[in-house]
Design an enzyme around this catalytic site. Sequence first.
Site, PDB file in Angstrom:
ATOM      1  N   ASP A 138     -23.734  92.994  68.262  1.00 15.25           N
ATOM      2  CA  ASP A 138     -23.537  93.272  66.839  1.00 15.25           C
ATOM      3  C   ASP A 138     -23.617  92.000  66.002  1.00 15.25           C
ATOM      4  OD1 ASP A 138     -23.471  95.959  66.646  1.00 15.25           O
ATOM      5  OD2 ASP A 138     -21.297  96.180  66.599  1.00 15.25           O
ATOM      6  N   ASP A 459     -11.414 104.195  70.922  1.00 15.20           N
ATOM      7  CA  ASP A 459     -11.286 104.593  72.323  1.00 15.20           C
ATOM      8  C   ASP A 459     -10.320 105.769  72.492  1.00 15.20           C
ATOM      9  OD1 ASP A 459      -9.289 102.947  71.438  1.00 15.20           O
ATOM     10  OD2 ASP A 459      -9.357 101.543  73.094  1.00 15.20           O
TER      11      ASP A 459
HETATM   12  O1  LIG Z   1     -18.194  95.697  65.205  1.00 14.81           O
HETATM   13  C1  LIG Z   1     -17.882  95.524  66.375  1.00 14.81           C
HETATM   14  C2  LIG Z   1     -16.575  95.145  66.755  1.00 14.81           C
HETATM   15  C3  LIG Z   1     -16.290  94.972  68.096  1.00 14.81           C
HETATM   16  N1  LIG Z   1     -17.258  95.137  69.038  1.00 14.81           N
HETATM   17  C4  LIG Z   1     -16.934  94.921  70.474  1.00 14.81           C
HETATM   18  O2  LIG Z   1     -15.860  95.744  70.843  1.00 14.81           O
HETATM   19  C5  LIG Z   1     -15.126  95.148  71.878  1.00 14.81           C
HETATM   20  C6  LIG Z   1     -13.635  95.190  71.580  1.00 14.81           C
HETATM   21  O3  LIG Z   1     -13.356  94.523  70.379  1.00 14.81           O
HETATM   22  P1  LIG Z   1     -12.201  93.439  70.238  1.00 14.81           P
HETATM   23  O4  LIG Z   1     -12.263  92.915  68.872  1.00 14.81           O
HETATM   24  O5  LIG Z   1     -12.259  92.504  71.377  1.00 14.81           O
HETATM   25  O6  LIG Z   1     -10.919  94.360  70.323  1.00 14.81           O
HETATM   26  P2  LIG Z   1      -9.720  94.338  71.375  1.00 14.81           P
HETATM   27  O7  LIG Z   1      -8.477  94.672  70.625  1.00 14.81           O
HETATM   28  O8  LIG Z   1      -9.691  93.126  72.211  1.00 14.81           O
HETATM   29  O9  LIG Z   1     -10.163  95.557  72.267  1.00 14.81           O
HETATM   30  C7  LIG Z   1      -9.345  96.583  72.732  1.00 14.81           C
HETATM   31  O10 LIG Z   1      -9.091  97.554  71.735  1.00 14.81           O
HETATM   32  C8  LIG Z   1     -10.259  98.175  71.193  1.00 14.81           C
HETATM   33  C9  LIG Z   1      -9.801  99.198  70.172  1.00 14.81           C
HETATM   34  O11 LIG Z   1      -8.819 100.034  70.685  1.00 14.81           O
HETATM   35  C10 LIG Z   1     -11.077  98.809  72.322  1.00 14.81           C
HETATM   36  O12 LIG Z   1     -12.256  99.326  71.821  1.00 14.81           O
HETATM   37  C11 LIG Z   1     -11.394  97.763  73.339  1.00 14.81           C
HETATM   38  O13 LIG Z   1     -12.184  98.273  74.384  1.00 14.81           O
HETATM   39  C12 LIG Z   1     -10.097  97.217  73.873  1.00 14.81           C
HETATM   40  O14 LIG Z   1     -10.349  96.251  74.889  1.00 14.81           O
HETATM   41  C13 LIG Z   1     -15.660  93.737  72.058  1.00 14.81           C
HETATM   42  O15 LIG Z   1     -16.475  93.709  73.188  1.00 14.81           O
HETATM   43  C14 LIG Z   1     -16.467  93.534  70.807  1.00 14.81           C
HETATM   44  O16 LIG Z   1     -17.546  92.693  71.023  1.00 14.81           O
HETATM   45  C15 LIG Z   1     -18.533  95.510  68.675  1.00 14.81           C
HETATM   46  O17 LIG Z   1     -19.400  95.655  69.511  1.00 14.81           O
HETATM   47  N2  LIG Z   1     -18.805  95.703  67.343  1.00 14.81           N
END
Ligand SMILES: O=c1ccn([C@@H]2O[C@H](COP(=O)(O)OP(=O)(O)O[C@H]3O[C@H](CO)[C@@H](O)[C@H](O)[C@H]3O)[C@@H](O)[C@H]2O)c(=O)[nH]1
Length: 690
Positions: A138, A459
């Site tokens: 992204d 999720d």
């Molecule tokens: O516009 C976006 C925003 C995020 N991501 C990806 O989404 C994932 C999770 O995003 P992150 O910002 O790291 O959120 P976290 O809070 O660390 O993630 C947890 O919480 C999210 C929301 O509940 C879940 O989707 C994730 O799988 C879970 O690991 C990462 O691989 C990002 O690269 C995208 O691809 N596009």
Amino acid sequence: MANLHNSLPSYERLRVKHHLQRVMDSVNLILLLLLLGHRLISFTNSYTFTCFLAFLCETCFAVYWIIVISTKWTPASTKTYPERLFQRVSESELPPVDLFVTTADHELEPPIITVNTVLSLLALDYPANKLACYVSDDGCSPLTFYALVEASKFAKLWVPFCKKYNVQTRAPFRCFSDTSILNSADSSPEFKQEWLQMKDEYEQLGRKIAARSQKPIPNELDGEFAAFSNTERRNHSTIIKVIWENKESDTDDLPHLIYISREKRPKHPHHFKAGAMNVLTRVSGLMTNAPFILNVDCDMFVNNPKIVLHALCIFLDPKGEKEVAFVQCPQKFYNGPKDDPLGNQFVVFYKYIGSGMAGIQGPFYGGTNCFHRRKALYGLPPDDFKYGKLSDKDLMQKFGSSLAFVESAAEALEGKSYSPNNNISKPLEAANQVAGCGYESGTAWGEQVAWIYGSATEDVITGLKMHARGWRSELTTPEPIAFTGCAPIDAPTSMSQQKRWTLGWLEIFFSKGSPIFCTLFGKLQFRECLMYYCLMCWGLRSVPEICYAVLPAYCIITNSNFMPKGIGLWVAAALYVMYNKEQPGDGDSDGADSDAVRFTFDKSPVFVPGTTILLLQLTALVIKLLGLQPPPQTGNEAGMGELFCSIYLVVCCWPFLKGLFGKGKYGIPISTISKSAALVFLFVHFCTSK
Ligand SMILES: O=c1ccn([C@@H]2O[C@H](COP(=O)(O)OP(=O)(O)O[C@H]3O[C@H](CO)[C@@H](O)[C@H](O)[C@H]3O)[C@@H](O)[C@H]2O)c(=O)[nH]1
Ligand SMILES: [Mn+2]
């Protein structure tokens, strides 16, 4: 697929016995109810506002406790038997699996991390011709693309090396961080030599990527990178690049590797990760259309290379085939201190709540480390066969106008997509179409199909939707644990992450997709519904909690009380002892002191409530010590109960107490302290100006 319905099941759900736990939980509940009863009775004699407030808070705690007990009541664990799977299917009959990785920002998520995730996936112990790895970027970053191209070259050495020596940790940076292998008597000299060579190669890869990231990215790019010319992160057309294609469908070659940066335009909502996942679903549908999808965040790595087989034990089992939509693996983090002061490892969650959920309709979907059944993502209920036979027109309404995609969706829904596609570059034009930002308008994507929009925690709502259709999910915990990843290493990041989740869950709580509606109008089991509320009330719980934490200080300052007297006080004390005895981790952490060493702060407002509660208790204790309390009214003066609660809260806020005196990032910023002090001042002023 060979029949063997009469062979042993490839997975079992085992009940976990925990009678003692049930007794303790029930005693807790009984004590809570006794306390509430005692309060109700004493209201007839004397009613005070503080006691009423305490009664309200305790009612909230009791309701929450009922939800928690219901979730924990019938814990289960899932056991998988890959050797039995092979009695059912031969290696050549194994289904293809699509692997999704999402990354969004090459600065926050350095490409070398994503590269490690991808390498660990490419090296999975599974026939390489049945795997395809799709990376969604992204950030539209040529650097990420470059890193993946280089990684695919390194993978040609890395994957055979891992398979030859059966290396467990297949994310190179984790593997090479453990040099004890070299001194181990078990490793052969040949292995040690290759290990060192491989380490050298990996370091070269790291240097190449680092060198490239130091150079500014020019506007005009050529060759493979031309597509990135003049792009902006939020304004560019689709870029899809097949980095590696396993053309011969060779089991010893590498899996396909595809880079995707979906179209983004400023005026089009992109729906964050959910939007990215939906594009991956469509593009992969056109290219490989595997019936199963594994998705991992770019900061998670495979730790058990056989995990695909474990998941398939569940999906392909005759029982699992009919009822399981997704298989979730727990999140475990390799970094962070042993006693986990920030609570990132979610010990309580996985140990207690996790196994509880497994015993009901299954765990919620946690966003990463999860395998999905494609047709369940496409909205198919477990027992409906009509849906799979929708007309082309209906399918187009649901899945959008790409004929090629609709065909692939129909195949997936009918369960026909078991033959791997050998020419993944062919549907590139259609893939560009389905990755466009306008493709979803007027379709069911994000509403009924695939990753659901409308919450920051896409999720949970996506999993909920599948549970509401009647599917189950399973938690699989093979040894060694399937995935590990990096957790936030400081308190501010951890707190803001948890705040984002809490808000996301509240969005679901108050939406029309709320669990209660899924139970009333769908097939979400009632106790599973309660399980979802257990999660979603996490944020709301803070309201009675803060209120309850303010009460002791208020009572001391105004010389009134909220703790019951006589037998009621004993009930409260017993409740306190029981509840604290049940908390996990007692004994194996070295307690509050280690928290204080590592707990870090910044200027974020998330630290104001904690600081304020601490300062409030301290103020109350000083007032008590100096004897500045007003005289009591009608025998309701603050007593031992209030004093104990107040001191207990100071102990609970130990990291904050240390933070008051800490320096640099270990100290609470003056601005936060001032805000909290002002709030405390106002509060004391309000309490005493009657
Ligand atoms: O516009 C976006 C925003 C995020 N991501 C990806 O989404 C994932 C999770 O995003 P992150 O910002 O790291 O959120 P976290 O809070 O660390 O993630 C947890 O919480 C999210 C929301 O509940 C879940 O989707 C994730 O799988 C879970 O690991 C990462 O691989 C990002 O690269 C995208 O691809 N596009
Ligand atoms: Mn993350």
